[in-house]
Design a protein around this motif. Structure first.
Motif, PDB file in Angstrom:
ATOM      1  N   GLU A 108       1.575  -0.124  10.660  1.00  0.00           N
ATOM      2  CA  GLU A 108       1.959  -1.280  11.462  1.00  0.00           C
ATOM      3  C   GLU A 108       3.284  -1.872  10.985  1.00  0.00           C
ATOM      4  O   GLU A 108       3.529  -1.999   9.791  1.00  0.00           O
ATOM      5  N   LYS A 109       4.117  -2.243  11.948  1.00  0.00           N
ATOM      6  CA  LYS A 109       5.378  -2.945  11.669  1.00  0.00           C
ATOM      7  C   LYS A 109       5.573  -3.979  12.780  1.00  0.00           C
ATOM      8  O   LYS A 109       5.933  -3.639  13.904  1.00  0.00           O
ATOM      9  N   GLU A 110       5.286  -5.243  12.470  1.00  0.00           N
ATOM     10  CA  GLU A 110       5.359  -6.292  13.460  1.00  0.00           C
ATOM     11  C   GLU A 110       6.805  -6.510  13.918  1.00  0.00           C
ATOM     12  O   GLU A 110       7.761  -6.207  13.208  1.00  0.00           O
TER      13      GLU A 110
END
Length: 222
Positions: free
Chosen positions: A177-179
């Protein structure tokens, strides 16, 4: 991302209360007494007790020493006075990092302090908390074991006179995940497990991130 860790008793002239500390930790430190307890009086007339310890930290294939000052208000309690130079102790407490004239000062406010077993491993462990900004482009990387992780560096800054000082932490969070808010220059708040080691005689901190969110700077000005 590396900081000079040499500490002088002049640190008692640097007042933590003048600035919101942006990098702190709830930690357990195991190290050896370097200077036994001394009590001085600050500018407000308050008694302050200081103890300096040396902590062995890994530096590649060798061990180097980091110096930390333990400080608490009041006279030295009897249990603190009994420790002598070279005694191995364990301290639980709040860790503060300050940058001043390009030197990083590490101060520990103790909750409790005790004699360590002779076979106890020296080091710093616990949780790190950072209010700051992302200083490079966050990337999704692959570990040697094939696991995905997010990697970036974060920094906090403070103004000392006319000079702005920067303190860096390497950040790693496992997963893909990479917001959207995780980008260079973004203000963030994070917490996670601390890893402390040395590089070229200076301390280098890594945070294995467990919590990461945007930071509204007016909620914690520094």
């Amino acid at each position: 991302m590396v900081w000079n860790c040499m500490l002088s008793y002049r640190i008692r002239q640097i007042t933590i209360k003048k600035i919101q500390i942006m990098i702190t930790g709830n930690v357990t430190v195991c190290g050896r007494i370097d200077r036994t307890a001394t009590t001085s009086t600050n500018k407000k007339g308050e008694k302050v007790t200081s103890v300096t310890i040396k902590v062995n930290l890994p530096e590649g294939n060798k061990i180097s020493q980091c110096i930390i000052q333990i400080r608490q208000k009041g006279e030295a309690p009897p249990e603190l006075k009994k420790f002598r130079t070279g005694n191995l102790i364990v301290v639980n407490g709040k860790l503060f990092l300050r940058k001043y004239k390009n030197e990083t000062y590490i101060v520990l406010t103790p909750d409790d302090l005790s004699q360590a077993d002779n076979d106890s491993k020296e080091g710093i462990k616990g949780e790190l908390e950072v209010y700051g900004k992302i200083g490079d482009e966050a990337k999704i990387c692959d570990s040697q074991k094939g696991k995905k992780y997010l990697r970036f560096s974060a920094y906090s800054s403070e103004l000392n006179g006319k000079e702005r000082e920067f303190t860096w932490v390497k950040c790693i969070r496992f997963g893909e995940e990479k917001e959207d808010f995780v980008k260079k220059g973004a203000a963030i708040h994070l917490t996670g497990e601390i890893k402390a080691e040395m590089y070229k005689g200076k301390i280098s901190l890594t945070c294995f991130v467990k919590y990461l969110s945007p930071w509204q700077k007016n909620n914690k000005e520094g």
